[in-house]
Scaffold this motif. Sequence first.
Motif, PDB file in Angstrom:
ATOM      1  N   GLN A 148      42.839  58.099  59.918  1.00 63.14           N
ATOM      2  CA  GLN A 148      43.745  59.208  59.122  1.00 63.14           C
ATOM      3  C   GLN A 148      42.969  60.051  58.349  1.00 63.14           C
ATOM      4  OE1 GLN A 148      46.928  59.426  59.664  1.00 63.14           O
ATOM      5  NE2 GLN A 148      46.712  61.073  58.011  1.00 63.14           N
ATOM      6  N   GLU A 149      41.766  59.843  57.865  1.00 62.92           N
ATOM      7  CA  GLU A 149      41.082  60.973  57.088  1.00 62.92           C
ATOM      8  C   GLU A 149      40.281  61.715  58.229  1.00 62.92           C
ATOM      9  OE1 GLU A 149      38.159  58.945  54.469  1.00 62.92           O
ATOM     10  OE2 GLU A 149      39.685  58.010  53.353  1.00 62.92           O
ATOM     11  N   ILE A 150      40.005  61.493  59.200  1.00 57.78           N
ATOM     12  CA  ILE A 150      39.335  62.339  60.353  1.00 57.78           C
ATOM     13  C   ILE A 150      40.396  63.166  60.691  1.00 57.78           C
ATOM     14  CG2 ILE A 150      38.285  62.335  62.262  1.00 57.78           C
ATOM     15  CD1 ILE A 150      36.822  59.664  61.886  1.00 57.78           C
ATOM     16  N   VAL A 151      41.587  62.677  61.144  1.00 60.83           N
ATOM     17  CA  VAL A 151      42.783  63.483  61.588  1.00 60.83           C
ATOM     18  C   VAL A 151      43.024  64.320  60.687  1.00 60.83           C
ATOM     19  CG1 VAL A 151      45.069  63.453  62.240  1.00 60.83           C
ATOM     20  CG2 VAL A 151      43.660  61.679  63.097  1.00 60.83           C
ATOM     21  N   SER A 152      43.301  64.065  59.493  1.00 65.94           N
ATOM     22  CA  SER A 152      43.752  65.086  58.332  1.00 65.94           C
ATOM     23  C   SER A 152      42.746  66.242  58.213  1.00 65.94           C
ATOM     24  CB  SER A 152      43.905  64.434  56.983  1.00 65.94           C
ATOM     25  OG  SER A 152      45.179  63.542  56.999  1.00 65.94           O
ATOM     26  N   SER A 153      41.383  65.744  58.022  1.00 62.03           N
ATOM     27  CA  SER A 153      40.467  66.923  58.080  1.00 62.03           C
ATOM     28  C   SER A 153      40.305  67.748  59.043  1.00 62.03           C
ATOM     29  CB  SER A 153      39.071  66.164  57.945  1.00 62.03           C
ATOM     30  OG  SER A 153      39.036  65.287  56.538  1.00 62.03           O
ATOM     31  N   VAL A 154      40.235  67.252  60.311  1.00 62.55           N
ATOM     32  CA  VAL A 154      40.230  68.086  61.568  1.00 62.55           C
ATOM     33  C   VAL A 154      41.356  68.965  61.574  1.00 62.55           C
ATOM     34  CG1 VAL A 154      40.132  68.193  63.999  1.00 62.55           C
ATOM     35  CG2 VAL A 154      38.476  66.426  62.582  1.00 62.55           C
ATOM     36  N   ALA A 156      43.650  70.001  59.195  1.00 59.61           N
ATOM     37  CA  ALA A 156      43.343  71.286  58.291  1.00 59.61           C
ATOM     38  C   ALA A 156      42.303  72.263  58.529  1.00 59.61           C
ATOM     39  CB  ALA A 156      43.072  70.366  57.039  1.00 59.61           C
ATOM     40  N   VAL A 157      41.098  71.672  59.120  1.00 61.96           N
ATOM     41  CA  VAL A 157      40.107  72.854  59.215  1.00 61.96           C
ATOM     42  C   VAL A 157      40.351  73.665  60.175  1.00 61.96           C
ATOM     43  CG1 VAL A 157      37.607  73.010  60.102  1.00 61.96           C
ATOM     44  CG2 VAL A 157      38.357  71.488  58.287  1.00 61.96           C
ATOM     45  N   LEU A 158      41.111  73.104  61.480  1.00 63.02           N
ATOM     46  CA  LEU A 158      41.283  73.832  62.688  1.00 63.02           C
ATOM     47  C   LEU A 158      42.563  74.486  62.548  1.00 63.02           C
ATOM     48  CD1 LEU A 158      39.344  71.801  65.301  1.00 63.02           C
ATOM     49  CD2 LEU A 158      38.534  73.663  64.147  1.00 63.02           C
ATOM     50  N   GLY A 159      43.533  74.040  61.739  1.00 60.37           N
ATOM     51  CA  GLY A 159      44.833  74.422  61.891  1.00 60.37           C
ATOM     52  C   GLY A 159      45.627  74.043  63.090  1.00 60.37           C
ATOM     53  N   ILE A 160      45.324  72.825  63.552  1.00 54.33           N
ATOM     54  CA  ILE A 160      45.933  72.404  64.830  1.00 54.33           C
ATOM     55  C   ILE A 160      46.809  71.057  64.555  1.00 54.33           C
ATOM     56  CG2 ILE A 160      44.111  73.328  66.465  1.00 54.33           C
ATOM     57  CD1 ILE A 160      43.184  70.368  66.774  1.00 54.33           C
ATOM     58  N   SER A 161      47.711  70.826  65.336  1.00 52.23           N
ATOM     59  CA  SER A 161      48.749  69.601  64.987  1.00 52.23           C
ATOM     60  C   SER A 161      47.772  68.241  65.202  1.00 52.23           C
ATOM     61  CB  SER A 161      49.979  69.676  66.041  1.00 52.23           C
ATOM     62  OG  SER A 161      49.520  69.678  67.393  1.00 52.23           O
ATOM     63  N   THR A 162      48.222  67.243  64.612  1.00 51.91           N
ATOM     64  CA  THR A 162      47.581  66.137  64.744  1.00 51.91           C
ATOM     65  C   THR A 162      47.694  65.463  66.055  1.00 51.91           C
ATOM     66  OG1 THR A 162      49.414  64.817  64.052  1.00 51.91           O
ATOM     67  CG2 THR A 162      47.931  65.552  62.263  1.00 51.91           C
ATOM     68  N   ASN A 163      48.564  65.731  66.998  1.00 51.77           N
ATOM     69  CA  ASN A 163      48.821  65.465  68.308  1.00 51.77           C
ATOM     70  C   ASN A 163      47.803  65.818  69.313  1.00 51.77           C
ATOM     71  OD1 ASN A 163      50.042  67.499  68.585  1.00 51.77           O
ATOM     72  ND2 ASN A 163      51.476  67.019  69.972  1.00 51.77           N
ATOM     73  N   ARG A 164      47.031  66.756  68.854  1.00 52.17           N
ATOM     74  CA  ARG A 164      45.843  67.493  69.647  1.00 52.17           C
ATOM     75  C   ARG A 164      44.432  66.971  69.030  1.00 52.17           C
ATOM     76  NH1 ARG A 164      46.943  73.676  70.893  1.00 52.17           N
ATOM     77  NH2 ARG A 164      49.178  73.605  71.438  1.00 52.17           N
ATOM     78  N   ILE A 165      44.611  65.847  68.480  1.00 58.91           N
ATOM     79  CA  ILE A 165      43.180  65.290  67.877  1.00 58.91           C
ATOM     80  C   ILE A 165      43.114  63.606  68.612  1.00 58.91           C
ATOM     81  CG2 ILE A 165      41.739  64.561  65.952  1.00 58.91           C
ATOM     82  CD1 ILE A 165      43.376  66.728  64.449  1.00 58.91           C
ATOM     83  N   SER A 166      42.067  63.388  69.212  1.00 59.89           N
ATOM     84  CA  SER A 166      41.841  61.956  69.666  1.00 59.89           C
ATOM     85  C   SER A 166      40.760  61.451  69.015  1.00 59.89           C
ATOM     86  CB  SER A 166      41.942  62.098  71.227  1.00 59.89           C
ATOM     87  OG  SER A 166      41.537  60.817  71.707  1.00 59.89           O
ATOM     88  N   ILE A 167      40.820  60.208  68.664  1.00 64.88           N
ATOM     89  CA  ILE A 167      39.774  59.539  68.053  1.00 64.88           C
ATOM     90  C   ILE A 167      39.553  58.005  68.684  1.00 64.88           C
ATOM     91  CG2 ILE A 167      38.941  58.546  65.836  1.00 64.88           C
ATOM     92  CD1 ILE A 167      40.578  60.618  64.404  1.00 64.88           C
ATOM     93  N   ALA A 168      38.441  57.920  68.960  1.00 72.20           N
ATOM     94  CA  ALA A 168      37.980  56.695  69.636  1.00 72.20           C
ATOM     95  C   ALA A 168      36.699  56.032  69.167  1.00 72.20           C
ATOM     96  CB  ALA A 168      37.779  56.889  71.134  1.00 72.20           C
ATOM     97  N   LYS A 169      36.366  54.797  69.167  1.00 75.07           N
ATOM     98  CA  LYS A 169      35.185  54.005  68.580  1.00 75.07           C
ATOM     99  C   LYS A 169      34.169  54.386  69.679  1.00 75.07           C
ATOM    100  CE  LYS A 169      33.550  49.799  67.015  1.00 75.07           C
ATOM    101  NZ  LYS A 169      32.717  50.173  66.017  1.00 75.07           N
ATOM    102  N   ILE A 170      33.198  54.670  69.081  1.00 71.81           N
ATOM    103  CA  ILE A 170      31.721  54.758  69.892  1.00 71.81           C
ATOM    104  C   ILE A 170      31.222  53.791  70.359  1.00 71.81           C
ATOM    105  CG2 ILE A 170      30.051  54.877  67.960  1.00 71.81           C
ATOM    106  CD1 ILE A 170      29.022  57.628  69.161  1.00 71.81           C
ATOM    107  N   LYS A 171      30.478  53.505  71.579  1.00 69.39           N
ATOM    108  CA  LYS A 171      30.137  52.590  72.225  1.00 69.39           C
ATOM    109  C   LYS A 171      28.836  52.096  71.332  1.00 69.39           C
ATOM    110  CE  LYS A 171      27.967  52.699  76.350  1.00 69.39           C
ATOM    111  NZ  LYS A 171      27.793  52.615  77.687  1.00 69.39           N
ATOM    112  N   SER A 172      28.845  50.920  70.988  1.00 68.63           N
ATOM    113  CA  SER A 172      27.357  50.424  70.208  1.00 68.63           C
ATOM    114  C   SER A 172      26.430  50.381  71.051  1.00 68.63           C
ATOM    115  CB  SER A 172      27.830  49.043  69.303  1.00 68.63           C
ATOM    116  OG  SER A 172      27.987  47.993  70.229  1.00 68.63           O
ATOM    117  N   ALA A 173      25.304  50.216  70.283  1.00 67.36           N
ATOM    118  CA  ALA A 173      23.993  50.013  71.238  1.00 67.36           C
ATOM    119  C   ALA A 173      23.869  48.772  71.836  1.00 67.36           C
ATOM    120  CB  ALA A 173      22.894  50.252  70.262  1.00 67.36           C
ATOM    121  N   ALA A 174      24.327  47.855  71.230  1.00 65.36           N
ATOM    122  CA  ALA A 174      24.346  46.425  71.811  1.00 65.36           C
ATOM    123  C   ALA A 174      25.009  46.276  73.220  1.00 65.36           C
ATOM    124  CB  ALA A 174      24.719  45.236  70.789  1.00 65.36           C
TER     125      ALA A 174
END
Length: 175
Positions: A148-154, A156-174
């Motif tokens: 939620q913090e990432i979506v809000s920040s991005v 606000a910074v870019l002035g785009i709607s939240t449905n244009r922002i996708s967030i996923a977990k990065i693959k861990s090294a293990a």
Amino acid sequence: MKQTVEKILEKIKRDKKLAIIICVGLAGIFLLTLSELMPPKNKTEEKASEKSVTDIRDSYEEDIEKRLTSIVSAIDGAGRTQVMVTLASGDENVYAVKEKSNDGSREREYIVIDSDDNESGLLLKVIEPEIRGVAIVCEGADSAKVRQEIVSSVSAVLGISTNRISIAKIKSAAE
């Protein structure tokens, strides 16, 4: 015919100035022929400007990605972050226009400026490209609060709607 050619060659051999003049003349003819075979400069300049437009667009994307990566990775809990930005179009140049109205018809004329034998339109502003979407992968994406913090920040910074922002977990090294 053969005798006249022999006489001319013998005259050239005796008169060094004549030989030099003929050599310079042949070199000139060769250079003129060579210049006709080479492509015109305008086409190569157009190709260079087309490349520079895509270079500008790519550098704009990279700049936004670097800045967003810096912002998102600074959010508490986000961790290691990668960002990808896609643009809907290139930047748009807006040029100065003079409008005339005559008997109900309108004429538009671009204002042109001259500099060093090069004419160009008077550039008023450059409209930055529209951002189509943002994909973010980060270590903290499994936390709803971090997402939620990432979506809000991005947004606000870019002035785009939240449905244009996708967030996923990065693959861990293990893995």
